[in-house]
Design a protein around this motif. Structure first.
Motif, PDB file in Angstrom:
ATOM      1  N   PRO A  91      10.799   0.069  -8.525  1.00 30.45           N
ATOM      2  CA  PRO A  91      10.125  -1.211  -8.771  1.00 30.45           C
ATOM      3  C   PRO A  91       8.817  -1.354  -7.996  1.00 30.45           C
ATOM      4  CG  PRO A  91      12.474  -1.549  -8.421  1.00 30.45           C
ATOM      5  CD  PRO A  91      12.201  -0.118  -8.094  1.00 30.45           C
ATOM      6  N   ALA A  92       7.961  -2.230  -8.492  1.00 30.98           N
ATOM      7  CA  ALA A  92       6.657  -2.455  -7.867  1.00 30.98           C
ATOM      8  C   ALA A  92       6.794  -2.882  -6.411  1.00 30.98           C
ATOM      9  CB  ALA A  92       5.877  -3.504  -8.657  1.00 30.98           C
ATOM     10  N   ALA A  93       7.865  -3.593  -6.079  1.00 30.19           N
ATOM     11  CA  ALA A  93       8.062  -4.047  -4.696  1.00 30.19           C
ATOM     12  C   ALA A  93       8.166  -2.872  -3.730  1.00 30.19           C
ATOM     13  CB  ALA A  93       9.314  -4.916  -4.600  1.00 30.19           C
ATOM     14  N   VAL A  94       8.738  -1.769  -4.190  1.00 27.66           N
ATOM     15  CA  VAL A  94       8.848  -0.582  -3.342  1.00 27.66           C
ATOM     16  C   VAL A  94       7.456  -0.029  -3.061  1.00 27.66           C
ATOM     17  CG1 VAL A  94       9.746   1.768  -3.194  1.00 27.66           C
ATOM     18  CG2 VAL A  94      11.158  -0.050  -4.198  1.00 27.66           C
ATOM     19  N   HIS A  95       6.645   0.047  -4.092  1.00 28.93           N
ATOM     20  CA  HIS A  95       5.283   0.569  -3.919  1.00 28.93           C
ATOM     21  C   HIS A  95       4.443  -0.373  -3.055  1.00 28.93           C
ATOM     22  CE1 HIS A  95       5.528   3.920  -6.927  1.00 28.93           C
ATOM     23  NE2 HIS A  95       6.622   3.221  -7.212  1.00 28.93           N
ATOM     24  N   ARG A  96       4.704  -1.676  -3.148  1.00 31.03           N
ATOM     25  CA  ARG A  96       3.992  -2.611  -2.279  1.00 31.03           C
ATOM     26  C   ARG A  96       4.396  -2.415  -0.826  1.00 31.03           C
ATOM     27  NH1 ARG A  96       4.963  -6.295  -6.587  1.00 31.03           N
ATOM     28  NH2 ARG A  96       6.748  -7.220  -5.482  1.00 31.03           N
ATOM     29  N   ALA A  97       5.673  -2.109  -0.584  1.00 32.72           N
ATOM     30  CA  ALA A  97       6.128  -1.855   0.786  1.00 32.72           C
ATOM     31  C   ALA A  97       5.414  -0.638   1.368  1.00 32.72           C
ATOM     32  CB  ALA A  97       7.639  -1.652   0.818  1.00 32.72           C
ATOM     33  N   VAL A  98       5.264   0.399   0.569  1.00 33.32           N
ATOM     34  CA  VAL A  98       4.549   1.589   1.033  1.00 33.32           C
ATOM     35  C   VAL A  98       3.065   1.286   1.206  1.00 33.32           C
ATOM     36  CG1 VAL A  98       3.915   3.975   0.472  1.00 33.32           C
ATOM     37  CG2 VAL A  98       6.253   3.164   0.045  1.00 33.32           C
ATOM     38  N   ASP A  99       2.518   0.462   0.327  1.00 31.29           N
ATOM     39  CA  ASP A  99       1.099   0.127   0.424  1.00 31.29           C
ATOM     40  C   ASP A  99       0.780  -0.561   1.751  1.00 31.29           C
ATOM     41  OD1 ASP A  99      -1.485   0.127  -0.982  1.00 31.29           O
ATOM     42  OD2 ASP A  99      -1.306  -2.047  -0.833  1.00 31.29           O
ATOM     43  N   ARG A 100       1.731  -1.290   2.313  1.00 29.15           N
ATOM     44  CA  ARG A 100       1.511  -1.978   3.584  1.00 29.15           C
ATOM     45  C   ARG A 100       1.295  -0.993   4.733  1.00 29.15           C
ATOM     46  NH1 ARG A 100       6.214  -4.746   5.184  1.00 29.15           N
ATOM     47  NH2 ARG A 100       4.917  -5.649   6.818  1.00 29.15           N
ATOM     48  N   ILE A 101       1.810   0.221   4.593  1.00 32.17           N
ATOM     49  CA  ILE A 101       1.682   1.212   5.663  1.00 32.17           C
ATOM     50  C   ILE A 101       0.812   2.392   5.237  1.00 32.17           C
ATOM     51  CG2 ILE A 101       3.898   0.583   6.700  1.00 32.17           C
ATOM     52  CD1 ILE A 101       5.135   3.020   5.274  1.00 32.17           C
ATOM     53  N   ALA A 102       0.211   2.286   4.064  1.00 28.90           N
ATOM     54  CA  ALA A 102      -0.509   3.416   3.484  1.00 28.90           C
ATOM     55  C   ALA A 102      -1.827   3.696   4.200  1.00 28.90           C
ATOM     56  CB  ALA A 102      -0.771   3.162   2.005  1.00 28.90           C
ATOM     57  N   LEU A 103      -2.269   4.926   4.103  1.00 31.79           N
ATOM     58  CA  LEU A 103      -3.556   5.368   4.626  1.00 31.79           C
ATOM     59  C   LEU A 103      -4.603   5.333   3.521  1.00 31.79           C
ATOM     60  CD1 LEU A 103      -2.175   8.355   6.701  1.00 31.79           C
ATOM     61  CD2 LEU A 103      -3.054   6.209   7.630  1.00 31.79           C
ATOM     62  N   THR A 104      -5.855   5.238   3.925  1.00 32.03           N
ATOM     63  CA  THR A 104      -6.953   5.151   2.958  1.00 32.03           C
ATOM     64  C   THR A 104      -7.954   6.289   3.075  1.00 32.03           C
ATOM     65  OG1 THR A 104      -8.360   3.858   4.451  1.00 32.03           O
ATOM     66  CG2 THR A 104      -6.798   2.633   3.068  1.00 32.03           C
ATOM     67  N   GLY A 105      -8.009   6.942   4.246  1.00 31.19           N
ATOM     68  CA  GLY A 105      -9.032   7.949   4.503  1.00 31.19           C
ATOM     69  C   GLY A 105     -10.313   7.373   5.078  1.00 31.19           C
ATOM     70  N   ARG A 106     -10.408   6.052   5.207  1.00 30.15           N
ATOM     71  CA  ARG A 106     -11.654   5.422   5.675  1.00 30.15           C
ATOM     72  C   ARG A 106     -11.684   5.377   7.209  1.00 30.15           C
ATOM     73  NH1 ARG A 106     -10.339   2.150   1.161  1.00 30.15           N
ATOM     74  NH2 ARG A 106      -9.446   0.510   2.493  1.00 30.15           N
ATOM     75  N   ILE A 107     -11.732   6.543   7.831  1.00 30.99           N
ATOM     76  CA  ILE A 107     -11.779   6.622   9.290  1.00 30.99           C
ATOM     77  C   ILE A 107     -13.147   6.148   9.782  1.00 30.99           C
ATOM     78  CG2 ILE A 107     -10.032   8.416   9.522  1.00 30.99           C
ATOM     79  CD1 ILE A 107     -12.278  10.470   9.742  1.00 30.99           C
ATOM     80  N   GLY A 108     -13.150   5.598  11.003  1.00 27.60           N
ATOM     81  CA  GLY A 108     -14.397   5.083  11.553  1.00 27.60           C
ATOM     82  C   GLY A 108     -14.863   5.798  12.798  1.00 27.60           C
ATOM     83  N   LYS A 109     -14.109   6.791  13.268  1.00 30.72           N
ATOM     84  CA  LYS A 109     -14.490   7.597  14.430  1.00 30.72           C
ATOM     85  C   LYS A 109     -14.097   9.051  14.167  1.00 30.72           C
ATOM     86  CE  LYS A 109     -16.329   4.494  17.099  1.00 30.72           C
ATOM     87  NZ  LYS A 109     -15.622   3.836  18.192  1.00 30.72           N
ATOM     88  N   PRO A 110     -14.679   9.996  14.919  1.00 26.65           N
ATOM     89  CA  PRO A 110     -14.378  11.413  14.683  1.00 26.65           C
ATOM     90  C   PRO A 110     -12.886  11.731  14.792  1.00 26.65           C
ATOM     91  CG  PRO A 110     -16.328  11.203  16.042  1.00 26.65           C
ATOM     92  CD  PRO A 110     -15.741   9.819  15.922  1.00 26.65           C
ATOM     93  N   LEU A 111     -12.429  12.551  13.872  1.00 26.27           N
ATOM     94  CA  LEU A 111     -11.021  12.957  13.799  1.00 26.27           C
ATOM     95  C   LEU A 111     -10.934  14.455  13.559  1.00 26.27           C
ATOM     96  CD1 LEU A 111      -7.946  12.270  13.498  1.00 26.27           C
ATOM     97  CD2 LEU A 111      -8.390  12.035  11.037  1.00 26.27           C
ATOM     98  N   ILE A 112     -10.064  15.106  14.313  1.00 25.55           N
ATOM     99  CA  ILE A 112      -9.729  16.508  14.043  1.00 25.55           C
ATOM    100  C   ILE A 112      -8.263  16.569  13.670  1.00 25.55           C
ATOM    101  CG2 ILE A 112      -9.552  18.841  14.959  1.00 25.55           C
ATOM    102  CD1 ILE A 112     -11.915  18.298  16.731  1.00 25.55           C
ATOM    103  N   THR A 113      -7.973  17.174  12.518  1.00 22.27           N
ATOM    104  CA  THR A 113      -6.605  17.332  12.023  1.00 22.27           C
ATOM    105  C   THR A 113      -6.219  18.805  12.066  1.00 22.27           C
ATOM    106  OG1 THR A 113      -6.596  15.396  10.565  1.00 22.27           O
ATOM    107  CG2 THR A 113      -5.151  17.204   9.958  1.00 22.27           C
TER     108      THR A 113
END
Length: 478
Positions: free
Chosen positions: A355-377
């Motif tokens: 259900p959509a509610a499950v995807h909304r729950a994940v969306d609350r903790i989801a990442l976007t890729g829009r980092i604002g400082k240097p990152l090394i992975t």
């Protein structure tokens, strides 16, 4: 590491508890409350050993206790009781050297919270933290959240020891809930994981204030780092609170995306296919292909039996319970190792159709890729808990698609896996990730200080003929 410790039966979460976060002000003054932490040492002279111990407080803490220690690394804290080896068991190779010679102040405590899963010090209170302030400070602060569902000392061997020996102050949080029943915390699906992010933000602000009180100046640089769930926290912090950090090192961070991939898209195929592959017979070849399609790389098959027994099933069930508790009705966190076709079996979980509610729950903790400082992975190519093609490969693309590619360096570590203790079991097939994390950290230091940009994204090859001792201490990113 996404799941830790054996499963235990316990009551269902929903409705759960809501964390109460204390207000954080850099000028806040909190009482120093005595706690069940062993004491050691004495107040030093101004500017000397443990100078200012009685005036150093962690703003917003409900309970805290400061000790003057002759040794802040695990070379001393294991014996003095200022760490818990159970928290970091299994995360590093057994022969990883332990630095020593780091005297200073350790503050243990907790922030206001209503959940009680963390039993360290007999406190039975979540939102526990540790702050370490070395006498000989290099001007920096490293903050971290724990991997898996572990408690605040989980990074002591892999991260704290090393950064303390380099002169950094160090702070870590238990993320606000711990253990295999972490999903009971909060009122609604996704609350427990969302709290992890809030707790690291809270600790970073408080630790910066404590550092300022101890050294009479704010940290010149603040770096976030962590592995697995701790790496996820680094990504989230640099996306949502870049003002608090100068940069971060993400060690195999967990990827959450509301439209996938995420844990709940690649673990169920493994739970369905692996038993047929392991059984052999006419269905084994098709099962092998299904595993590879799900993201588990060819050449990693030797790691599958251990991960099936220890990680895949447990991780799927407890994280699915966190965002989708209604999947299995009244059952809490599914049925262990259920066969595909059993009603409510996590092997048959289909995230896309939930259900959509499950995807909304994940969306609350989801990442976007829009980092604002240097990152090394950094992530290992033989990671079969978070397959690299379903995790860091995807996150790197997300960062570039968000227009933040100039802030990212991404290194795929050939023959690295999710848990470094497995290197002891398969020394000829795996290389440890810990020296690669340290190389990434020093590369970030140079980047932040203008002393050289890290090399471009690439796969760091395992050196031909390198012996075990060399691999334990060396990982050249260039």
């Amino acid at each position: 590491m996404l799941a830790h410790h054996a499963a235990t039966a316990s009551p269902r979460r929903r409705p759960g508890r809501r964390a109460v976060l204390g207000a954080l002000s850099l000028t806040a003054v909190c009482s120093l409350v005595s706690a069940a932490v062993p004491a050691a040492g004495a107040e030093g002279a101004p500017g000397g050993h443990c100078a200012g111990r009685t005036r150093v407080h962690v703003p917003g803490a409900a309970h805290q206790h400061a000790d003057c220690l002759d040794e802040l690394t695990t070379a001393g804290t294991v014996a003095s009781g200022h760490t818990d080896p159970a928290d970091f068991a299994g995360l590093t190779p057994k022969d990883l050297p332990t630095p020593s010679g780091v005297p200073g102040i350790q503050i243990d405590g907790y922030f206001p919270d209503s959940s009680t899963t963390n039993t360290n010090h007999g406190w039975n209170h979540d939102a526990q933290f540790v702050v370490r302030l070395p006498d000989h400070w290099n001007g920096g602060l490293v903050v971290s959240g724990t991997p898996g569902n572990r408690e605040q000392y989980a990074n002591d061997r892999a991260i704290s020891d090393w950064v303390l020996a380099r002169g950094y102050a160090f702070a870590a949080t238990d993320k606000g809930n711990t253990g295999l029943a972490f999903h009971r915390d909060g009122h609604r699906p996704g609350d427990a994981i969302a709290e992890w992010n809030t707790r690291l933000t809270q600790l970073t602000r408080a630790a910066r204030a404590a550092v300022t009180a101890r050294y009479h100046q704010p940290p010149a640089r603040t770096i976030a780092t962590g592995m697995s769930n701790g790496g996820y926290l680094v990504r989230w912090q640099l996306e949502n609170h870049p003002e608090l950090y100068d940069g971060g090192v993400d060690w195999e961070g967990t990827l959450w995306r509301s439209d996938g991939p995420n844990l709940l898209t690649f673990l169920p195929p493994a739970l369905r296919a692996y038993p047929a592959y392991a059984a052999g017979g006419p269905g084994a070849e098709d099962a092998l292909k299904a595993m590879h399609r799900a993201g588990y790389p060819a050449g990693s098959e030797f790691l599958w039996p251990y991960h099936h027994q220890v990680y895949w099933d447990l991780t799927q069930r407890i994280y699915r319970e966190e965002v989708d508790p209604g999947f299995d009705g009244a059952t809490e966190a599914g049925t262990a190792f259920c066969a595909s076709g059993t009603p409510g079996c996590d092997a048959d979980y289909d995230y896309a159709t939930r259900p959509a509610a499950v995807h909304r729950a994940v969306d609350r903790i989801a990442l976007t890729g829009r980092i604002g400082k240097p990152l090394i992975t950094v992530q290992g190519t033989l990671d079969v808990l978070l397959p690299i093609s379903q995790d860091s490969d995807v996150y790197a693309r997300m960062v570039h698609e968000a227009g933040r590619g100039a802030l990212l360096r991404y290194y795929r570590i050939e023959d690295g896996t999710h848990t470094d203790s497995l290197v002891d079991t398969f020394p000829d097939r795996l290389r440890p990730m810990v020296p690669c994390h340290r190389s990434a950290f020093t590369a970030l230091e140079r980047w932040l200080t203008g002393n050289g940009r890290p090399p471009a994204d690439h796969t760091v090859r395992r050196p031909a003929g390198a012996d075990r001792a060399t691999l334990l201490t060396d990982c050249r990113l260039d």
